[in-house]
Scaffold this motif. Structure first.
Motif, PDB file in Angstrom:
ATOM      1  N   MET A  95       0.839  -1.208   0.000  1.00 11.60           N
ATOM      2  CA  MET A  95       0.000   0.000   0.000  1.00 11.60           C
ATOM      3  C   MET A  95       0.864   1.244   0.000  1.00 11.60           C
ATOM      4  SD  MET A  95      -2.918  -1.184  -0.241  1.00 11.60           S
ATOM      5  CE  MET A  95      -3.642   0.431  -0.315  1.00 11.60           C
ATOM      6  N   VAL A  96       1.967   1.211   0.751  1.00 13.22           N
ATOM      7  CA  VAL A  96       2.866   2.375   0.814  1.00 13.22           C
ATOM      8  C   VAL A  96       3.454   2.646  -0.566  1.00 13.22           C
ATOM      9  CG1 VAL A  96       5.116   3.125   1.698  1.00 13.22           C
ATOM     10  CG2 VAL A  96       3.428   2.150   3.254  1.00 13.22           C
ATOM     11  N   VAL A  97       3.872   1.584  -1.250  1.00 14.14           N
ATOM     12  CA  VAL A  97       4.494   1.750  -2.574  1.00 14.14           C
ATOM     13  C   VAL A  97       3.465   2.319  -3.561  1.00 14.14           C
ATOM     14  CG1 VAL A  97       5.478   0.494  -4.518  1.00 14.14           C
ATOM     15  CG2 VAL A  97       6.231  -0.029  -2.211  1.00 14.14           C
ATOM     16  N   LEU A  98       2.265   1.764  -3.544  1.00 11.38           N
ATOM     17  CA  LEU A  98       1.249   2.228  -4.499  1.00 11.38           C
ATOM     18  C   LEU A  98       0.832   3.668  -4.204  1.00 11.38           C
ATOM     19  CD1 LEU A  98      -0.929  -1.003  -4.812  1.00 11.38           C
ATOM     20  CD2 LEU A  98       0.751  -0.114  -6.435  1.00 11.38           C
ATOM     21  N   GLN A  99       0.730   3.987  -2.928  1.00  5.71           N
ATOM     22  CA  GLN A  99       0.365   5.376  -2.579  1.00  5.71           C
ATOM     23  C   GLN A  99       1.479   6.342  -2.956  1.00  5.71           C
ATOM     24  OE1 GLN A  99      -0.528   5.171   1.600  1.00  5.71           O
ATOM     25  NE2 GLN A  99      -2.535   4.239   1.260  1.00  5.71           N
ATOM     26  N   ALA A 100       2.731   5.897  -2.742  1.00  3.42           N
ATOM     27  CA  ALA A 100       3.869   6.751  -3.099  1.00  3.42           C
ATOM     28  C   ALA A 100       3.883   7.011  -4.596  1.00  3.42           C
ATOM     29  CB  ALA A 100       5.183   6.081  -2.665  1.00  3.42           C
ATOM     30  N   GLY A 101       3.627   5.963  -5.385  1.00  2.00           N
ATOM     31  CA  GLY A 101       3.603   6.128  -6.827  1.00  2.00           C
ATOM     32  C   GLY A 101       2.475   7.027  -7.285  1.00  2.00           C
ATOM     33  N   ALA A 102       1.305   6.861  -6.648  1.00  3.67           N
ATOM     34  CA  ALA A 102       0.159   7.685  -7.016  1.00  3.67           C
ATOM     35  C   ALA A 102       0.433   9.149  -6.693  1.00  3.67           C
ATOM     36  CB  ALA A 102      -1.098   7.184  -6.296  1.00  3.67           C
ATOM     37  N   GLU A 103       1.089   9.363  -5.565  1.00  2.00           N
ATOM     38  CA  GLU A 103       1.389  10.743  -5.140  1.00  2.00           C
ATOM     39  C   GLU A 103       2.415  11.374  -6.080  1.00  2.00           C
ATOM     40  OE1 GLU A 103       2.620  11.002  -1.008  1.00  2.00           O
ATOM     41  OE2 GLU A 103       3.942  12.679  -1.524  1.00  2.00           O
ATOM     42  N   LYS A 104       3.396  10.566  -6.481  1.00  2.00           N
ATOM     43  CA  LYS A 104       4.494  11.113  -7.306  1.00  2.00           C
ATOM     44  C   LYS A 104       4.077  11.263  -8.751  1.00  2.00           C
ATOM     45  CE  LYS A 104       8.919  12.267  -7.195  1.00  2.00           C
ATOM     46  NZ  LYS A 104       8.705  13.330  -8.166  1.00  2.00           N
ATOM     47  N   SER A 163       0.837  -7.053 -11.335  1.00  2.00           N
ATOM     48  CA  SER A 163      -0.504  -7.098 -11.896  1.00  2.00           C
ATOM     49  C   SER A 163      -1.243  -5.764 -11.755  1.00  2.00           C
ATOM     50  CB  SER A 163      -1.313  -8.213 -11.227  1.00  2.00           C
ATOM     51  OG  SER A 163      -1.357  -7.993  -9.832  1.00  2.00           O
ATOM     52  N   ASN A 164      -0.655  -4.853 -11.010  1.00  2.00           N
ATOM     53  CA  ASN A 164      -1.309  -3.558 -10.830  1.00  2.00           C
ATOM     54  C   ASN A 164      -1.137  -2.724 -12.101  1.00  2.00           C
ATOM     55  OD1 ASN A 164      -1.799  -0.761  -9.900  1.00  2.00           O
ATOM     56  ND2 ASN A 164      -2.018  -1.793  -7.931  1.00  2.00           N
ATOM     57  N   GLY A 165      -2.239  -2.247 -12.634  1.00  2.00           N
ATOM     58  CA  GLY A 165      -2.204  -1.551 -13.918  1.00  2.00           C
ATOM     59  C   GLY A 165      -1.427  -0.252 -13.916  1.00  2.00           C
ATOM     60  N   ILE A 166      -1.224   0.320 -12.726  1.00  2.00           N
ATOM     61  CA  ILE A 166      -0.590   1.630 -12.680  1.00  2.00           C
ATOM     62  C   ILE A 166       0.945   1.500 -12.604  1.00  2.00           C
ATOM     63  CG2 ILE A 166      -0.494   2.047 -10.179  1.00  2.00           C
ATOM     64  CD1 ILE A 166      -1.781   4.811 -10.841  1.00  2.00           C
ATOM     65  N   VAL A 167       1.445   0.283 -12.384  1.00  2.00           N
ATOM     66  CA  VAL A 167       2.898   0.066 -12.343  1.00  2.00           C
ATOM     67  C   VAL A 167       3.344  -0.299 -13.747  1.00  2.00           C
ATOM     68  CG1 VAL A 167       4.757  -1.356 -11.397  1.00  2.00           C
ATOM     69  CG2 VAL A 167       2.839  -0.690  -9.936  1.00  2.00           C
ATOM     70  N   SER A 168       4.137   0.576 -14.354  1.00  2.00           N
ATOM     71  CA  SER A 168       4.526   0.350 -15.746  1.00  2.00           C
ATOM     72  C   SER A 168       5.627  -0.705 -15.846  1.00  2.00           C
ATOM     73  CB  SER A 168       5.008   1.662 -16.374  1.00  2.00           C
ATOM     74  OG  SER A 168       6.162   2.133 -15.674  1.00  2.00           O
ATOM     75  N   SER A 169       6.565  -0.670 -14.931  1.00  2.00           N
ATOM     76  CA  SER A 169       7.639  -1.673 -14.958  1.00  2.00           C
ATOM     77  C   SER A 169       8.126  -1.898 -13.540  1.00  2.00           C
ATOM     78  CB  SER A 169       8.792  -1.231 -15.867  1.00  2.00           C
ATOM     79  OG  SER A 169       9.225   0.065 -15.525  1.00  2.00           O
ATOM     80  N   LEU A 170       8.645  -3.071 -13.331  1.00  2.00           N
ATOM     81  CA  LEU A 170       9.096  -3.478 -12.000  1.00  2.00           C
ATOM     82  C   LEU A 170      10.480  -4.089 -12.133  1.00  2.00           C
ATOM     83  CD1 LEU A 170       8.556  -4.055  -8.990  1.00  2.00           C
ATOM     84  CD2 LEU A 170       7.338  -6.111  -9.692  1.00  2.00           C
ATOM     85  N   VAL A 171      11.423  -3.538 -11.382  1.00  2.00           N
ATOM     86  CA  VAL A 171      12.810  -4.033 -11.412  1.00  2.00           C
ATOM     87  C   VAL A 171      13.184  -4.411  -9.997  1.00  2.00           C
ATOM     88  CG1 VAL A 171      15.209  -3.456 -11.960  1.00  2.00           C
ATOM     89  CG2 VAL A 171      13.349  -2.487 -13.330  1.00  2.00           C
ATOM     90  N   TRP A 172      13.722  -5.601  -9.830  1.00  2.00           N
ATOM     91  CA  TRP A 172      14.187  -5.977  -8.489  1.00  2.00           C
ATOM     92  C   TRP A 172      15.526  -6.675  -8.584  1.00  2.00           C
ATOM     93  CZ3 TRP A 172      10.017  -8.695 -10.671  1.00  2.00           C
ATOM     94  CH2 TRP A 172      10.234 -10.060 -10.910  1.00  2.00           C
TER      95      TRP A 172
END
Lengths: 317, 258
Positions: A81-90, A124-133
């Motif tokens: 939730m923190v990551v998704l909220q941070a992305g939405a805010e940014k 799977s979240n539509g708002i995350v364009s790419s994920l690198v780990w």
């Protein structure tokens, strides 16, 4: 990613202090402004919070404009939730990228299943364009590595040059040079049609920049000679001369009568020009030798055949 | 010569994590005292020494032979000795034995709290936390490697925080040969900036050479090695041979023993 696309990035820093990325000289001011740092490094288990409650430690200060501390990495649902909220805010309703450094730190506190679920939820979240780990292969067994490789669409593995001269014999190690500034990068890309494409390149790190170059098949296996004060390798001339040396007792095998070379330089020239006596040369033709049969050639004519004399009789024991 | 290889020729580095690994055949206790002496000789330095293996008198006696008076440094406040050989970790903590804390099972938070308190009392100094050794920390954690990893992670946050703090950890190379323990050894290497291996000679024991020290630096890519490590041009490993004398130790390149 930063230079090619103008995408906002949420960086989950679990292995390193976010200050490391902020101070990294390879990022420009404009690029740094696109980061949102989620700090899972400074207080992953809430110890600082506990000590702060007892007035033994000040709260972690806010260091950057977009920065949040996670005090409990064991709760991956909250972290999501923190990551998704941070992305939405940014990103403000635009897609953003998520970079996690590293999954190994999350796996230290959580099970494989929960971390895999966390990754899948992000993917799977539509708002995350790419994920690198990032994942440190030395800290996990093969099952963990393969699990995350199957989830990803592109795998990049970095390893040292295989020629690193370092031999480990249990607890002993040889004095050697181990180069950390270069290595081999293997990129495996899975296409949508199912085809898997692999690419191997050599990289070198120079300060804050990296250069890539093609590697041949033998490049990775090329031996790096340790830096010593004497020369270990042969020159071309020395290599040619070594190839010309005929080893003693080596059969020439050139179709002619097989001769056993006794080591003298005269015998190296054309055999037909040398007047050889019976004592100088022992001739054994291939036709004479039958499989499984031993041919005994007497050392001298003085020795009587079928002698039952024990050659060890002259020993005084 | 070791100072050049470590990059300690000019000033002491700051915010570094040093891992020293030794073996049964080649103990690194001499190296620990060598580095301790070097750190204490630097002005405005502070050493927090966690002793689990030997009593303070042992370190003091050997350091005095090498020209370093640990008792004097302790009196002046530049050395804080935490005795975990004869005392328990609870005796060092000023944290109330809160059930919520202890019930987590990780008593090492108390040691971390001790570090925080000392750093708070003496801010701004070039602080080095020396732990001798990590395998005995595991004893305090009752064999729970996860607790030790958590504790070391928090110690590492001190080394990368805004305060000036470095770590010097001693562990044993041959204590982690079991396949389950290699992950712990890898973890220790991963969190370190510099790894120093103290190993015997491959060929066996010798009179003039008592072992070898192999130093491997893992320099972050945004740090210029030329400024923080005197004599280095590249991030690579270097090996030196050493000979232990009565009051000192000699380091020399292989084949160049004086």
């Amino acid at each position: 990613m930063l230079s090619t696309y103008s995408v906002q990035i949420v960086l989950v820093a679990a292995d390193r202090n976010p200050q490391f990325y902020h101070d990294f000289k390879g990022f420009t001011e404009d690029q740094l402004s696109r980061f949102y740092f989620v700090d899972c490094f400074v207080d992953p288990l809430g110890w600082r919070k506990i000590l702060g409650d007892h007035q033994l430690l000040e709260e972690v200060t806010v260091r950057f404009p977009h920065y949040k501390v996670c005090h409990d990495v064991k709760d991956l649902d909250s972290l999501l939730m923190v990551v998704l909220q941070a992305g939405a805010e940014k990103a403000e309703a635009v897609k953003f990228a998520v970079v996690i450094d590293s999954i190994s730190s999350l796996l230290a506190y959580n099970s494989l299943e929960s971390v895999a679920k966390f990754i899948n939820n992000l993917r799977s979240n539509g708002i995350v364009s790419s994920l690198v780990w990032m994942l440190h292969s030395e800290l996990h067994d093969a099952k963990v590595m393969k699990s995350f490789e199957y989830i990803s669409s592109m795998n990049i593995s970095i390893e040292q040059l295989k020629a690193a001269v370092r031999q480990t014999d249990k607890s002993l190690q040889m004095v050697a040079n181990k180069c950390f500034s270069e290595g081999i990068l293997t990129l495996r890309h899975k296409r949508r049609n199912g085809r898997v494409r692999e690419q191997v390149e050599k990289f070198e790190v120079h300060g804050s920049t990296m250069t890539f170059s093609k590697t041949e098949g033998t490049e990775a296996a090329k031996v790096i000679v340790p830096q010593v004060q004497f020369r270990l390798q042969l020159t071309d001339k020395e290599r040619q001369e070594r190839a010309k040396v005929i080893l003693p007792f080596e059969h020439q095998g050139n179709g002619k009568e097989t001769l056993i070379y006794d080591g003298r330089p005269e015998a190296r020239s054309d055999i037909s020009t040398i007047d050889l006596t019976k004592k100088d040369l022992q001739k054994v033709t291939i036709d004479d030798i039958k499989p499984g049969q031993v041919e005994y050639l007497r050392d001298s004519d003085d020795e009587r055949p079928d002698s039952d004399e024990d050659p060890d009789d002259d020993l005084d024991i | 010569m070791l100072d050049d290889v470590l990059g300690w020729g000019g000033t002491l580095p700051r915010n570094r994590v040093l891992l020293v690994k030794d073996t049964v055949a080649a103990s690194a206790s001499f190296l620990l005292l060598y580095l301790l002496k070097k750190i204490l000789a630097t002005p405005d330095s502070l050493v927090i020494f966690v002793g689990l293996k030997e009593p303070f008198s042992h370190y003091s006696r050997i350091a005095r032979k090498q020209g370093c008076n640990l008792a004097m440094h302790q009196d002046h406040g530049s050395l804080v000795y935490i005795d975990l050989l004869s005392k328990t970790i609870l005796e060092h903590s000023s944290l109330p034995t809160d059930a919520a804390v202890i019930n987590e099972g990780n008593k090492l938070i108390l040691l971390f709290q001790k570090f925080i308190r000392i750093l708070k009392e003496q801010p701004g100094r070039n602080t080095w936390i020396i732990i001798d050794d990590i395998s005995l920390i595991e004893v305090i954690a009752q064999g729970n490697n996860a607790h030790v990893r958590d504790f070391l992670h928090y110690c590492r946050t001190l080394a990368t925080d805004q305060q000036i703090c470095s770590l010097l950890l001693l562990t044993h190379l041959d204590a982690y040969e079991d396949i389950d323990e290699t992950m712990m050894a890898n973890h220790l290497e991963l969190l370190s900036d510099t790894v120093i291996n103290v190993v015997p000679l491959v060929t066996g024991q010798a009179v003039d050479v008592h072992g070898q020290v192999i130093v491997e630096h893992k320099v972050p890519c945004n740090v210029n090695p030329n400024t923080c490590m005197d004599g280095f041009q590249n991030s690579r490993g270097y090996g030196l041979h050493y000979k232990l004398m009565e009051n000192t130790v000699q380091f020399f390149t292989p084949g160049k023993h004086v």
